[in-house]
Each structure stands twice: as structure tokens, then as C-alpha cells.
Design a protein around this motif. Structure first.
Motif, PDB file in Angstrom:
ATOM      1  N   ALA A 214      -8.983 -19.599  -3.563  1.00  0.00           N
ATOM      2  CA  ALA A 214      -8.706 -19.036  -4.122  1.00  0.00           C
ATOM      3  C   ALA A 214      -9.818 -17.896  -5.064  1.00  0.00           C
ATOM      4  O   ALA A 214      -9.298 -17.482  -5.676  1.00  0.00           O
ATOM      5  CB  ALA A 214      -9.389 -21.308  -5.213  1.00  0.00           C
ATOM      6  N   LYS A 215     -10.239 -17.861  -3.799  1.00  0.00           N
ATOM      7  CA  LYS A 215     -11.395 -16.727  -4.311  1.00  0.00           C
ATOM      8  C   LYS A 215     -10.939 -15.492  -3.232  1.00  0.00           C
ATOM      9  O   LYS A 215     -11.043 -14.002  -3.477  1.00  0.00           O
ATOM     10  CB  LYS A 215     -13.043 -16.876  -3.445  1.00  0.00           C
ATOM     11  N   ALA A 216     -10.227 -15.289  -2.175  1.00  0.00           N
ATOM     12  CA  ALA A 216      -9.528 -14.444  -1.805  1.00  0.00           C
ATOM     13  C   ALA A 216      -8.632 -13.450  -2.657  1.00  0.00           C
ATOM     14  O   ALA A 216      -8.068 -13.881  -3.509  1.00  0.00           O
ATOM     15  CB  ALA A 216      -8.759 -15.033  -0.168  1.00  0.00           C
ATOM     16  N   GLY A 217      -8.710 -12.205  -2.709  1.00  0.00           N
ATOM     17  CA  GLY A 217      -8.187 -11.484  -3.491  1.00  0.00           C
ATOM     18  C   GLY A 217      -9.174 -11.039  -4.996  1.00  0.00           C
ATOM     19  O   GLY A 217      -8.071 -10.402  -5.533  1.00  0.00           O
ATOM     20  N   GLN A 218      -9.497 -11.568  -4.883  1.00  0.00           N
ATOM     21  CA  GLN A 218     -10.211 -11.761  -6.251  1.00  0.00           C
ATOM     22  C   GLN A 218     -10.891 -11.114  -6.807  1.00  0.00           C
ATOM     23  O   GLN A 218     -12.077 -10.400  -5.507  1.00  0.00           O
ATOM     24  CB  GLN A 218     -10.662 -13.115  -7.226  1.00  0.00           C
ATOM     25  N   PRO A 219     -11.856 -10.379  -7.871  1.00  0.00           N
ATOM     26  CA  PRO A 219     -12.192  -9.951  -8.280  1.00  0.00           C
ATOM     27  C   PRO A 219     -13.847 -10.158  -7.587  1.00  0.00           C
ATOM     28  O   PRO A 219     -13.909 -11.429  -7.970  1.00  0.00           O
ATOM     29  CB  PRO A 219     -13.175  -9.447  -9.854  1.00  0.00           C
ATOM     30  N   LYS A 221     -17.316 -11.955  -6.740  1.00  0.00           N
ATOM     31  CA  LYS A 221     -18.093 -12.308  -7.807  1.00  0.00           C
ATOM     32  C   LYS A 221     -20.101 -12.505  -7.001  1.00  0.00           C
ATOM     33  O   LYS A 221     -19.384 -12.572  -5.057  1.00  0.00           O
ATOM     34  CB  LYS A 221     -18.519 -13.848  -7.834  1.00  0.00           C
ATOM     35  N   PHE A 222     -20.467 -12.502  -7.433  1.00  0.00           N
ATOM     36  CA  PHE A 222     -22.196 -13.341  -6.668  1.00  0.00           C
ATOM     37  C   PHE A 222     -22.295 -14.051  -6.055  1.00  0.00           C
ATOM     38  O   PHE A 222     -24.038 -14.692  -6.358  1.00  0.00           O
ATOM     39  CB  PHE A 222     -22.803 -12.136  -7.502  1.00  0.00           C
ATOM     40  N   ASP A 223     -21.502 -14.828  -5.585  1.00  0.00           N
ATOM     41  CA  ASP A 223     -22.082 -16.027  -4.864  1.00  0.00           C
ATOM     42  C   ASP A 223     -21.315 -16.304  -3.366  1.00  0.00           C
ATOM     43  O   ASP A 223     -21.110 -15.277  -2.696  1.00  0.00           O
ATOM     44  CB  ASP A 223     -20.970 -17.071  -5.565  1.00  0.00           C
ATOM     45  N   LEU A 224     -21.721 -17.537  -2.651  1.00  0.00           N
ATOM     46  CA  LEU A 224     -22.264 -17.442  -0.990  1.00  0.00           C
ATOM     47  C   LEU A 224     -20.607 -17.009  -0.727  1.00  0.00           C
ATOM     48  O   LEU A 224     -21.303 -16.663   0.450  1.00  0.00           O
ATOM     49  CB  LEU A 224     -22.831 -18.485  -0.439  1.00  0.00           C
ATOM     50  N   ILE A 225     -19.739 -17.525  -0.553  1.00  0.00           N
ATOM     51  CA  ILE A 225     -17.935 -17.859  -0.803  1.00  0.00           C
ATOM     52  C   ILE A 225     -17.936 -15.987  -0.920  1.00  0.00           C
ATOM     53  O   ILE A 225     -16.855 -15.199   0.807  1.00  0.00           O
ATOM     54  CB  ILE A 225     -17.194 -18.529  -1.045  1.00  0.00           C
ATOM     55  N   SER A 226     -18.330 -15.685  -2.005  1.00  0.00           N
ATOM     56  CA  SER A 226     -17.214 -14.891  -1.736  1.00  0.00           C
ATOM     57  C   SER A 226     -17.854 -13.251  -1.265  1.00  0.00           C
ATOM     58  O   SER A 226     -17.473 -12.328  -0.658  1.00  0.00           O
ATOM     59  CB  SER A 226     -17.820 -13.866  -3.795  1.00  0.00           C
ATOM     60  N   MET A 227     -19.428 -13.541  -0.699  1.00  0.00           N
ATOM     61  CA  MET A 227     -20.430 -12.500  -0.135  1.00  0.00           C
ATOM     62  C   MET A 227     -20.054 -12.702   1.157  1.00  0.00           C
ATOM     63  O   MET A 227     -19.712 -11.904   1.816  1.00  0.00           O
ATOM     64  CB  MET A 227     -21.121 -13.507  -0.148  1.00  0.00           C
ATOM     65  N   LEU A 228     -19.454 -13.704   1.879  1.00  0.00           N
ATOM     66  CA  LEU A 228     -18.846 -14.074   3.513  1.00  0.00           C
ATOM     67  C   LEU A 228     -18.213 -13.323   3.382  1.00  0.00           C
ATOM     68  O   LEU A 228     -16.869 -12.723   4.624  1.00  0.00           O
ATOM     69  CB  LEU A 228     -18.981 -15.711   3.646  1.00  0.00           C
ATOM     70  N   GLN A 229     -16.639 -13.249   2.484  1.00  0.00           N
ATOM     71  CA  GLN A 229     -15.491 -12.594   2.555  1.00  0.00           C
ATOM     72  C   GLN A 229     -15.632 -10.608   2.387  1.00  0.00           C
ATOM     73  O   GLN A 229     -14.629 -10.521   3.455  1.00  0.00           O
ATOM     74  CB  GLN A 229     -14.125 -13.462   1.117  1.00  0.00           C
ATOM     75  N   ARG A 230     -16.741 -11.016   1.390  1.00  0.00           N
ATOM     76  CA  ARG A 230     -16.719  -9.757   1.459  1.00  0.00           C
ATOM     77  C   ARG A 230     -17.462  -8.816   2.901  1.00  0.00           C
ATOM     78  O   ARG A 230     -17.499  -7.523   3.058  1.00  0.00           O
ATOM     79  CB  ARG A 230     -17.785  -9.065   0.227  1.00  0.00           C
ATOM     80  N   ASN A 231     -18.275  -9.267   3.857  1.00  0.00           N
ATOM     81  CA  ASN A 231     -18.851  -8.430   4.372  1.00  0.00           C
ATOM     82  C   ASN A 231     -18.501  -8.978   6.191  1.00  0.00           C
ATOM     83  O   ASN A 231     -17.652  -9.615   6.184  1.00  0.00           O
ATOM     84  CB  ASN A 231     -20.593  -9.538   4.834  1.00  0.00           C
ATOM     85  N   GLU A 232     -17.826  -7.612   6.594  1.00  0.00           N
ATOM     86  CA  GLU A 232     -16.820  -7.474   7.912  1.00  0.00           C
ATOM     87  C   GLU A 232     -17.662  -8.355   9.058  1.00  0.00           C
ATOM     88  O   GLU A 232     -16.336  -8.963   9.746  1.00  0.00           O
ATOM     89  CB  GLU A 232     -17.482  -6.056   8.796  1.00  0.00           C
ATOM     90  N   ALA A 233     -19.069  -8.949   9.046  1.00  0.00           N
ATOM     91  CA  ALA A 233     -19.065  -9.938  10.299  1.00  0.00           C
ATOM     92  C   ALA A 233     -18.447 -11.665   9.704  1.00  0.00           C
ATOM     93  O   ALA A 233     -18.468 -12.174  11.084  1.00  0.00           O
ATOM     94  CB  ALA A 233     -20.422 -10.233  10.151  1.00  0.00           C
ATOM     95  N   THR A 234     -18.520 -11.639   8.703  1.00  0.00           N
ATOM     96  CA  THR A 234     -17.878 -13.225   8.551  1.00  0.00           C
ATOM     97  C   THR A 234     -16.343 -12.535   7.488  1.00  0.00           C
ATOM     98  O   THR A 234     -15.837 -14.160   6.861  1.00  0.00           O
ATOM     99  CB  THR A 234     -18.842 -13.639   7.385  1.00  0.00           C
ATOM    100  N   ALA A 235     -15.835 -11.852   7.212  1.00  0.00           N
ATOM    101  CA  ALA A 235     -14.649 -12.044   6.145  1.00  0.00           C
ATOM    102  C   ALA A 235     -13.228 -12.685   7.009  1.00  0.00           C
ATOM    103  O   ALA A 235     -12.299 -13.103   6.191  1.00  0.00           O
ATOM    104  CB  ALA A 235     -13.397 -10.477   6.426  1.00  0.00           C
ATOM    105  N   ARG A 236     -13.353 -13.128   8.053  1.00  0.00           N
ATOM    106  CA  ARG A 236     -11.953 -14.003   8.940  1.00  0.00           C
ATOM    107  C   ARG A 236     -12.909 -14.787   9.107  1.00  0.00           C
ATOM    108  O   ARG A 236     -12.355 -15.961  10.550  1.00  0.00           O
ATOM    109  CB  ARG A 236     -11.848 -13.061   9.764  1.00  0.00           C
ATOM    110  N   MET A 237     -13.815 -15.789   8.858  1.00  0.00           N
ATOM    111  CA  MET A 237     -14.461 -16.810   9.277  1.00  0.00           C
ATOM    112  C   MET A 237     -13.275 -18.009   8.937  1.00  0.00           C
ATOM    113  O   MET A 237     -13.538 -19.009   9.729  1.00  0.00           O
ATOM    114  CB  MET A 237     -16.536 -17.221   7.944  1.00  0.00           C
TER     115      MET A 237
END
Length: 416
Positions: A214-219, A221-237
Motif C-alpha cells: 500500500a505504501k509502495a510508490g506513495q509520497p 511518510k516518516f514511519d518505519l515501513i516508509s523508511m525501509l522502502q526508501r533506504n537502499e540497503a532495505t528497499a527490496r527487503m
């Protein structure tokens, strides 16, 4: 064995991993003896196999900082004294807490900004609003379970915010956290249905896969899932089921157990030491230091385990490569060499922050400041409303040698 047997039990037969010690709250004399006679102690056989117990503050820190010799890696058994259950066809969770360097830090840093000082400052008004709402709804003059109505409720609300998880389903996060440590070797309960447990953990994974999608491709936000998605080390977790499940469960447990059980333990402690409760009434500015002391006294995470990567010496004992080494944080926080009158809650204790409840070194708990913030805000608001939160019945603790859990604290509120 019970507390009265301590002095007569042969040293080699002492097993401080027995869950009933923590359910019955009779662990203190066992660890006191180990600190005095065998601060690095070998138990040759137990439900959890052979292991070394490290029980003094100094030696615990020595192990915790030496991650080149003492491994946290899931490859060697991970961070708990109990070996992770292995069932054919089932995935095993893996996260940055069960990784050594250099893999550990990049993954940890992906979510660290959530609990950075700037974000905590922005979270404080929200935490205060939630705490006030909870306290204002409590039944004054009636007996109720502080754990359910306050400790769990505040923690569940904050976890829902941190994950941007559906707020009305927030209690699921607490349930999944409890489920994570519910294995027989940890709880002593042989009736646990491990297949059912696994199925319910898969429900947790499914819920978070949905949230991730649900968060993929969305603006952002400052939550844990969004941060994992935005970080190169965890973006494809999400493409690695073991890492995805392990990381999510780690963040849930980390956000739940420290705060929740320290909130409960703090009420117990102030009732056990009423002179300290009076000291707090006389000087509410002691709340921040009291929070550190409550976390020391409670010690929500009882132990962390490491595995020796090579033959080494610790505290005069020879440890062999592959040996299981358990740091008993609960014991380190009661070390008389560091804390005067260590079994007592002393809310103005000068060195309360010297506790090892959050660990030490590269694996130090990432959310320690958030836990302290929630406890500080809650106690500031409690002191504005209630002369006393009185424990009026028997406290029920959970049999668990990993998390120092509290199930029931019957209380009655006395307003100012």
C-alpha cells in the motif's frame, strides 16, 4: 529448587535459564551467587543445551562490545539462549539484530531516523496526548489491571503510529510481539502449538506485506515501513521473506517489551519502596532520572546471547569456539560493585544511567530514547492526576527467560 536452596546447590548444577525463576520472581539470590562465586559460569546441560552465564556488569559490557569474537549472527544461533525452532518448510526470521558487521549497521541505519532526536521532539506532543487520553479514561476508585489498561494500551498506540498501522487493529501488534518469544525453551510451556504459532506469525507477515504494498510508490511518510522502502540497503527487503519477517518482528518486539514492562515494573517498584514514591511526590522533577532507574530495576530484556567465534578467555575462564555465551542483563543491573543497594529502587540514584538494559556497543537498543520519552511523559501526566497508583493484589509475572514480562498488576487510583 527454590530461593532457599541457593547456598546448598552445587555450583555446576545452577541453571539460571529456568523460566519459573522469572515467573516467581525468585531469580535474585541465584544471580547474586554467580556474581560472587562464578561471574563466568558454565552449565553443562539444560533445556537450552550447554551455555556460559556472564553475570557481572563489567564482563557483560566486555562481551557486548567485542562483536568480532562474540557473534550475534543467526547463522550461529542468534541472540536468545533458546535455539530458534526449525521446522521443515518454515521460514526463519532474520534481522539486523542477528547480523554481524558489516551487514548489521546499514540495515539498522535504515530505520534509525524514526527515533532520532528531531523526530522524538515532534513525537512528544502526540505521546502526551495519547497518555492523557488513556489516564483520563481510567476508573478512579475501582480495581483494574494496569498492564492491560495503561502499559499495553500506550505501547499499542505508539506502535501503530510508528508503523502507520491501522489504529483500530493496534492490539494485534502486541499479540504478535508476545507470540514471537512464545517457544517452550523460553517460557517452559511444552503445550505451545508451534505450528499454530507459525501460522499466526505468517498472518503478521501477510498484514505487513499488505502495508508494504500500500505504501509502495506513495509520497514518503516518516514511519518505519516508509523508511525501509526508501533506504537502499532495505528497499527490496520484501523479496526476502526471512529478512522481512525477522525485521518486522524485531521492530514490534523492540517497540513493545521495553516500554510496556517498564511501565508495569515502575508501578510495582514505587509500591514496593513507598519512601521513593514520597520522594517523587516531593520533587516531580526527578521523573527523568527515575525513568532510567525504573528501566534498570525492571530490566525488560533479561538476557542476550552470543556465540564464540574463536577460543578465548573471559573472566579467567576458557571459552571454546562455538560455545553459547549468555549476557544476563538482569544480573548486571543488580551488580553490587556498580550499584549501591542494587535491589532497591532509588529514583535519584546518581548512576542510574549506567544500566545495561539496552545493551552496549553496536547492538545497543535503537529505540532507547523513545522508550525513555514515553515513560517520562506518562509519569509526568500520572503525577498531575494521582496521589498514588496503589497495587492492591498479587502481581502476575510471565514465565519467560528472555523478556521480563508482567501480565497483571491490580491497582486502584487515588486522585490528588
Amino acid at each position: 529448587m527454590n530461593a532457599t536452596d541457593v547456598s546448598s546447590v552445587p555450583l555446576a548444577e545452577i541453571d539460571v535459564s529456568r523460566p519459573e525463576l522469572f515467573a516467581e520472581d525468585t531469580w535474585q539470590p541465584w544471580f547474586a551467587r554467580l556474581r560472587k562465586e562464578a561471574p563466568v559460569h558454565y552449565r553443562a546441560d539444560s533445556v537450552n543445551g550447554p551455555f556460559w552465564s556472564v553475570s557481572t556488569h563489567k564482563l557483560i559490557k566486555e562481551v557486548d562490545v567485542n562483536n568480532e569474537v562474540f557473534s550475534s549472527s543467526a547463522e550461529f544461533g542468534g541472540i536468545a539462549i533458546a535455539e530458534p525452532p526449525v521446522v521443515e518448510g518454515q521460514i526463519r526470521g532474520q534481522s539486523f539484530i542477528t547480523m554481524d558487521e558489516p551487514e548489521h549497521t546499514p540495515q539498522r541505519m535504515a530505520v534509525a531516523p524514526t527515533v532520532a532526536p528531531k523526530n522524538l521532539k515532534e513525537l512528544e506532543p502526540l505521546i502526551r496526548d495519547r497518555a492523557i487520553d488513556i489516564l483520563e479514561r481510567l476508573p478512579v476508585g475501582e480495581t483494574f489491571n494496569w498492564v492491560q489498561e495503561v502499559s499495553i494500551e500506550l505501547t499499542a498506540r505508539m506502535l501503530a503510529i510508528l508503523f502507520d498501522f491501522p489504529y483500530e487493529e493496534r492490539r494485534k501488534l502486541i499479540y504478535w510481539s508476545d507470540l514471537t518469544t512464545a517457544v517452550p525453551e523460553v517460557t517452559g510451556d511444552d503445550s505451545i502449538d508451534l505450528k499454530k504459532r507459525y501460522a499466526e506469525l505468517m498472518e503478521a507477515a501477510a498484514a505487513f506485506y499488505q502495508l508494504w504494498a500500500a505504501k509502495a510508490g506513495q509520497p514518503p511518510k516518516f514511519d518505519l515501513i516508509s523508511m525501509l522502502q526508501r533506504n537502499e540497503a532495505t528497499a527490496r527487503m520484501n523479496e526476502n521473506p526471512e529478512q522481512f519477517l525477522g525485521t518486522i518482528l524485531l521492530l514490534i518486539v523492540g517497540g513493545n517489551d521495553t516500554t510496556r514492562n517498564s511501565i508495569s515494573g515502575g508501578v510495582i517498584a514505587l509500591n514496593k519502596f513507598p519512601d521513593q514514591y514520597q520522594k517523587l511526590r516531593d520533587d516531580p522533577s526527578l521523573v527523568p532520572n527515575m525513568v532510567a532507574e525504573m528501566i534498570r530495576w525492571q530490566t525488560p530484556v533479561i538476557h542476550m546471547r552470543r556465540t564464540a567465534l574463536q577460543d578465548c578467555e573471559l573472566g579467567g575462564q576458557r571459552i571454546s569456539k562455538g560455545d553459547k555465551v549468555v549476557m544476563w542483563y538482569l544480573s548486571g543491573n543488580r551488580d553490587e560493585a556498580v550499584f549501591d543497594n542494587a535491589d532497591q529502587l532509588i529514583i535519584d540514584r546518581p548512576n542510574a544511567r549506567a544500566h545495561v538494559s539496552f545493551g552496549f556497543g553496536v547492538h545497543r537498543c535503537m529505540g532507547n530514547r523513545l522508550a525513555e520519552l514515553q515513560l517520562r511523559v506518562l509519569w509526568e501526566e500520572i503525577m498531575k492526576r494521582f496521589h498514588r497508583v496503589e497495587v492492591v493484589g498479587d502481581v502476575e509475572r510471565l514465565p519467560n527467560n528472555f523478556i521480563r514480562g508482567i501480565k497483571d498488576v491490580p491497582v486502584r487510583l487515588h486522585p490528588i
